[in-house]
Design a protein around this motif. Structure first.
Motif, mmCIF file in Angstrom:
data_model
loop_
_atom_site.group_PDB
_atom_site.id
_atom_site.type_symbol
_atom_site.label_atom_id
_atom_site.label_comp_id
_atom_site.label_asym_id
_atom_site.label_seq_id
_atom_site.Cartn_x
_atom_site.Cartn_y
_atom_site.Cartn_z
ATOM 1 N N SER A 25 -52.863 12.415 -4.644
ATOM 2 C CA SER A 25 -53.006 13.011 -3.315
ATOM 3 C C SER A 25 -51.668 13.394 -2.647
ATOM 4 O O SER A 25 -50.704 12.963 -2.973
ATOM 5 C CB SER A 25 -53.738 12.263 -2.162
ATOM 6 O OG SER A 25 -53.145 10.736 -2.190
ATOM 7 N N ARG A 26 -51.727 14.042 -1.471
ATOM 8 C CA ARG A 26 -50.488 14.144 -0.845
ATOM 9 C C ARG A 26 -50.492 14.268 0.698
ATOM 10 O O ARG A 26 -51.578 14.667 1.078
ATOM 11 C CB ARG A 26 -49.614 15.488 -1.390
ATOM 12 C CG ARG A 26 -50.365 16.595 -1.062
ATOM 13 C CD ARG A 26 -49.755 17.909 -1.710
ATOM 14 N NE ARG A 26 -48.518 18.110 -1.426
ATOM 15 C CZ ARG A 26 -47.494 18.883 -2.201
ATOM 16 N NH1 ARG A 26 -48.223 19.427 -3.180
ATOM 17 N NH2 ARG A 26 -46.383 19.080 -1.673
ATOM 18 N N ASP A 27 -49.476 14.046 1.543
ATOM 19 C CA ASP A 27 -49.493 13.910 2.961
ATOM 20 C C ASP A 27 -48.176 14.911 3.062
ATOM 21 O O ASP A 27 -46.887 14.236 3.125
ATOM 22 C CB ASP A 27 -49.265 12.451 3.464
ATOM 23 C CG ASP A 27 -49.226 12.819 5.080
ATOM 24 O OD1 ASP A 27 -49.055 13.755 5.410
ATOM 25 O OD2 ASP A 27 -49.552 11.559 5.547
ATOM 26 N N ASN A 28 -48.356 16.235 3.520
ATOM 27 C CA ASN A 28 -47.257 16.865 3.550
ATOM 28 C C ASN A 28 -46.338 16.827 5.014
ATOM 29 O O ASN A 28 -45.198 16.971 4.967
ATOM 30 C CB ASN A 28 -47.466 18.604 3.486
ATOM 31 C CG ASN A 28 -47.793 18.871 2.165
ATOM 32 O OD1 ASN A 28 -47.445 18.230 1.350
ATOM 33 N ND2 ASN A 28 -48.509 20.109 2.108
ATOM 34 N N LYS B 180 -45.615 13.777 5.630
ATOM 35 C CA LYS B 180 -44.942 12.754 5.152
ATOM 36 C C LYS B 180 -43.999 12.770 3.995
ATOM 37 O O LYS B 180 -43.246 12.075 3.663
ATOM 38 C CB LYS B 180 -45.705 11.534 5.129
ATOM 39 C CG LYS B 180 -46.483 10.869 6.277
ATOM 40 C CD LYS B 180 -47.216 9.571 6.071
ATOM 41 C CE LYS B 180 -47.917 9.001 7.186
ATOM 42 N NZ LYS B 180 -48.659 7.766 7.147
#
Length: 126
Positions: free
Chosen positions: A71-74, A76
């Motif tokens: 998953s990713r948190d753009n 952050k």
């Protein structure tokens, strides 16, 4: 240039969970597709998972499908790998890697990627 720094590795008993993080800096993170690879002792670096620039598309190696989640948190500038381990053979150094999205590569081979972190070591004990 994109700088990638992995963290979260350590010792985990088979059957346990671990979450790896990869923090990016230097360029617009959301312009990059990201991947995770593993290099076990005496073996070549192998594909684990990849994720598209917006997180809309993910792809996994058959060996981890259903147990690992990328998953990713753009906001952050971070990509994650949630691992539900199963066996000591998953021990190795885990690397995150990045490639500009416009490259439109499959993202399952090491040479698909331009940027690499230094890796974080994961040891899965029996």
């Amino acid at each position: 240039q994109v700088q990638l720094v992995e963290s979260g590795g350590g010792l985990v008993q088979a059957g346990g969970s671990l979450r790896l993080s990869c923090a990016a800096s230097g360029r617009t993170f959301s312009n990059y597709a990201m991947g995770w690879f593993r290099q076990s002792p005496g073996k070549e670096r192998e594909f684990v998972a990849r994720i598209s620039w917006n997180g809309g598309t993910t792809y996994y190696a058959d060996s981890v499908k259903g147990r690992f989640t990328i998953s990713r948190d753009n906001a952050k500038n971070t990509v994650y790998l949630q691992m539900n381990t199963r066996k000591p053979e998953e021990t190795g150094v885990y690397y995150c890697a990045g490639v500009p999205s416009f490259a439109q590569v499959m993202g399952v081979r090491p040479y698909d990627y331009n940027y690499w972190g230094q890796g974080t070591k994961v040891t899965v004990s029996s």
